[in-house]
Enzyme design. Structure first.
Site, mmCIF file in Angstrom:
data_model
loop_
_atom_site.group_PDB
_atom_site.id
_atom_site.type_symbol
_atom_site.label_atom_id
_atom_site.label_comp_id
_atom_site.label_asym_id
_atom_site.label_seq_id
_atom_site.Cartn_x
_atom_site.Cartn_y
_atom_site.Cartn_z
ATOM 1 N N GLY A 189 1.007 -0.627 5.153
ATOM 2 C CA GLY A 189 1.602 -1.635 6.155
ATOM 3 C C GLY A 189 0.403 -2.655 6.787
ATOM 4 O O GLY A 189 1.410 -3.134 7.971
ATOM 5 N N THR A 212 1.033 -1.063 0.066
ATOM 6 C CA THR A 212 -0.151 -0.007 0.058
ATOM 7 C C THR A 212 1.001 1.154 0.030
ATOM 8 O O THR A 212 1.751 1.095 0.354
ATOM 9 C CB THR A 212 -0.933 0.074 1.238
ATOM 10 O OG1 THR A 212 -1.523 -0.723 1.632
ATOM 11 C CG2 THR A 212 -1.819 1.320 1.040
ATOM 12 N N THR A 222 -4.701 1.307 -1.977
ATOM 13 C CA THR A 222 -3.765 -0.162 -2.036
ATOM 14 C C THR A 222 -4.060 -0.933 -3.228
ATOM 15 O O THR A 222 -5.463 -0.748 -4.001
ATOM 16 C CB THR A 222 -3.782 -0.883 -0.844
ATOM 17 O OG1 THR A 222 -3.677 -1.752 -0.617
ATOM 18 C CG2 THR A 222 -5.499 -1.167 -0.561
ATOM 19 N N GLU A 275 -7.967 -7.420 -2.779
ATOM 20 C CA GLU A 275 -8.078 -7.266 -1.669
ATOM 21 C C GLU A 275 -9.629 -8.031 -0.640
ATOM 22 O O GLU A 275 -9.300 -7.876 0.029
ATOM 23 C CB GLU A 275 -9.265 -6.112 -2.354
ATOM 24 C CG GLU A 275 -8.689 -4.432 -0.917
ATOM 25 C CD GLU A 275 -7.432 -4.018 -0.990
ATOM 26 O OE1 GLU A 275 -6.974 -4.289 0.130
ATOM 27 O OE2 GLU A 275 -6.587 -3.961 -2.404
ATOM 28 N N SER A 303 -7.219 -2.157 7.539
ATOM 29 C CA SER A 303 -6.607 -1.196 8.588
ATOM 30 C C SER A 303 -6.046 -0.078 7.519
ATOM 31 O O SER A 303 -5.654 0.919 8.841
ATOM 32 C CB SER A 303 -5.690 -2.203 8.816
ATOM 33 O OG SER A 303 -5.548 -2.940 9.722
ATOM 34 N N ASP A 322 -8.579 -9.937 2.144
ATOM 35 C CA ASP A 322 -8.887 -9.144 3.800
ATOM 36 C C ASP A 322 -10.491 -8.939 4.325
ATOM 37 O O ASP A 322 -9.720 -9.157 5.186
ATOM 38 C CB ASP A 322 -8.705 -7.696 3.193
ATOM 39 C CG ASP A 322 -7.614 -7.228 3.673
ATOM 40 O OD1 ASP A 322 -6.737 -7.540 3.654
ATOM 41 O OD2 ASP A 322 -6.957 -5.933 3.208
#
Ligand code: GLU
Length: 621
Positions: free
Chosen positions: A520, A433, A451, A472, A500, A475
């Site tokens: 991160g 990201t 991201t 994605e 996050s 996630d």
């Protein structure tokens, strides 16, 4: 070190920015020579000659406007837009498009993101949710087999199953229309020029490519665009992506319609549905339909807001957990102070980091239980003083609590003993990201994290179009993180995976105070909170708060706290003595290339990493 950066715009970035401001750009022969056909091989790096990489700078001070992010090309483009009279949102969209060129493994039009925008005139903070979305056919058991076992994580990452409907193009269009002053077309032009004529490969780009070389080699189109004879391009050489330039040109001239309901969309769908792989390597396709793609909408949402040291902290609501978790960590730090009567500023480094670790692990337990793309996230309670006071009770000043910490009950009743929660294990999230910050001459501000999830996303490039598709949807939790406990982050039809990402804006009575964010994965939350605490509690200049060693406690069931640079230090030894299990990372693996802008008495201070992740690029005017 404080430096002014405005005199240091390079030939390349000045040209790119000039295009955005209608100043005319490169010679027609260069532009025409690079126009690709869909099957054309990517030409080897035209046009850049021996131009050096623009300067990276970790701090810049100005009185009028500022930008910061990881990349000097993007920061130079942003600054030029601001100096040409553009607004913060104008610069943010142009910078994001440039990052899609120079940071193609971290972001791009095949992905999504979250953005906070503060309008100086009204003082209102708006957010845009441009998160990738699951196809309507997805169910809660999408990532399990017939026996209920989780599918292999890596196999899902590198397949169509992980690809969410991209949100970034639609988000840029909404951002420009609602909050910008220049048309989207003008904002994409500098990045188009950058993609066309290339940028200088630095060590970071080289390493990211090389680490992905085997994975990219499985997808012929990805290898063709990003590898050179199966290897990463050499440091110091130029890297152009004329096919991506052409996509930007089409978005500019045809609008983002073409991505969602036109020819580019058809190419996205075809590749997601049936990814092209090398012989002998089959991967599952996505069930994404034209309706899934065509019905994507970015969403304007109210920000999360919490009070901290007399200031207001604005963050991203669900589907991101960033706003809730950062807000809860800061609330807990304040309540530990009330509980012990000792402020963070009075503590030694070990005790300060101990408290920080306990706050982070507690907030992770709570966000895992309560935050996801569901209708009933209890924001007011999670960010309220009552809940913070109750949760602060579990902190022990002289020892680390065993992990995992149980989740709490944001039920409004903080006078009686709450029912026991359950352990919440920490699910996996990627660690890639990118993030950018802008403040314009009117005081408007943007904090934007974008991201494609893992570094290199799904590894799948849209043929002839030069951009990677995200992964994605990994996630989502594949199965509930705690058996028997409701999990708000299971997959579902049209659902957005929990994030996050924590773009953050802090204001005080005088207005804007801080804009900050970082990449991160799940460490985003702890990094953003630590930078805020470092700046306000430990009185570190923003650039030092960003550069400081980091501790990332995410309530890992093994009780490990990721240590980014503390190992061997007195504080690291002290934390071990308090019962923290530090899991040091090698310097090359330090994650979270953060950046921000603070308003200080001397003006606007743009700050970026000094070393971590290859450093960053601050600019101010
Ligand atoms: N997918 C992650 C999230 O939304 C971000 C990935 C990363 O930072 O690497 O939180």
């Amino acid at each position: 070190m404080t430096q002014h950066s405005t005199g240091r715009i390079t030939r390349r970035s000045a040209l790119a920015a000039g295009a955005a401001l209608g100043a005319g750009a490169l010679g027609a022969s260069q532009a025409m020579a690079a126009a690709p056909g869909p099957e054309a091989p990517v030409p080897s790096d035209p046009g850049l000659g021996s131009a050096p990489e623009p300067l990276k700078l970790n701090e810049a001070v100005g009185t009028t406007a500022a930008v910061s992010c990881v990349d000097p090309y993007a920061s130079d483009i942003g600054l030029s837009i601001l100096q040409g009279g553009g607004s913060a949102m104008d610069a943010a969209v142009a910078m994001a498009a440039a990052l899609g060129v120079t940071e193609p493994y971290s972001c791009g039009i095949g992905g999504g993101g979250f953005l906070l925008y503060r309008d100086a005139a009204t003082g209102l903070v708006h957010t845009i949710d441009g998160r990738e979305t699951a196809p309507m056919s997805y169910t809660e058991t999408q990532f399990t087999d017939a026996s209920g076992a989780e599918l292999d994580f890596d196999a899902v990452v590198n397949s169509g199953l992980s690809i969410g409907v991209p949100g970034t193009p639609a988000m840029w269009a909404l951002a420009a229309e609602h909050f910008g002053t220049l048309p989207l077309g003008a904002l994409l032009e500098p990045a188009e020029q950058l993609a066309l004529h290339g940028f200088v490969v630095d060590q970071h780009f080289h390493d990211q490519t090389q680490e992905n070389a085997e994975r990219f080699s499985r997808f012929p189109e990805t290898a063709r665009v990003f590898l050179r004879d199966g290897r990463a391009p050499e440091v110091g050489t130029a890297f152009a992506n004329p096919e991506l330039a052409d996509v930007y040109r089409r978005l500019r001239t045809e609008g983002v319609e073409t991505f969602y309901r036109g020819e580019i969309g058809a190419a996205v769908l075809a590749e997601a549905n049936a990814p092209s792989t090398v012989a002998g390597r089959e991967v599952q396709g996505s069930p994404m339909t034209a309706e899934d793609l065509g019905s994507y909408v970015p969403v304007l949402r109210a920000p999360t807001v919490s009070q901290y040291r007399g200031m207001l902290v604005f963050g991203m609501p669900a589907p991101s957990s960033g706003g809730v978790a950062v807000g809860e960590i800061l609330n807990l730090l304040e309540h530990y102070e009330l509980r012990t009567g000792i402020g963070l500023a009075q503590l030694g480094e070990t005790d300060y980091l101990h408290r920080f670790s306990e706050a982070c692990a507690t907030a992770f337990a709570d966000r895992n239980r309560w935050v996801g793309d569901v209708a009933d996230v209890p924001y007011a309670e999670l960010l309220g003083d009552g809940f913070a006071a109750e949760r602060a009770e579990i902190m022990r000043p002289s020892s680390a609590r065993p992990r995992p910490i149980l989740f709490g009950w944001p039920d409004g009743d903080y006078t009686t003993t709450p029912p026991a929660g359950a352990a919440q294990q920490e699910p996996y999230e990627g660690q890639s990201t990118t993030h950018l910050n802008v403040v314009d001459q009117w005081g408007n501000a943007v904090s934007y994290t974008l991201t494609i999830e893992q570094t290199g996303g799904s590894g799948i490039t849209v043929p002839g179009h030069g951009f990677l598709l995200n992964n994605e949807l990994t996630d989502f939790n594949f199965v509930p993180v705690t058996p028997g406990v409701p999990d708000p982050n299971l997959p579902g039809p049209g659902k957005r995976p929990r994030s996050s990402m924590a773009p953050t804006i802090i204001t005080d009575a005088a207005g804007l105070r801080l804009v900050v964010g970082t990449p991160g994965g799940a460490t985003i939350i702890t990094s953003v909170a630590q930078i805020i605490a470092g700046h306000f509690e430990r009185a570190l200049p923003l650039v030092d708060a960003i550069a400081a060693p980091r501790l990332s406690s995410r309530n890992d069931e093994d009780g490990e706290d990721t240590d980014l640079g503390l190992a061997g230090s007195p504080a690291g030894r002290g934390l071990t003595g308090l019962g923290h299990h530090l899991a040091p990372r090698e310097e090359k693996d330090w994650i979270g290339n953060a950046s921000g802008i603070s308003r200080e008495a001397i003006g606007l201070v743009a700050a970026a990493e000094t070393v971590r992740g290859g450093g960053g690029a601050a600019r101010a005017w």
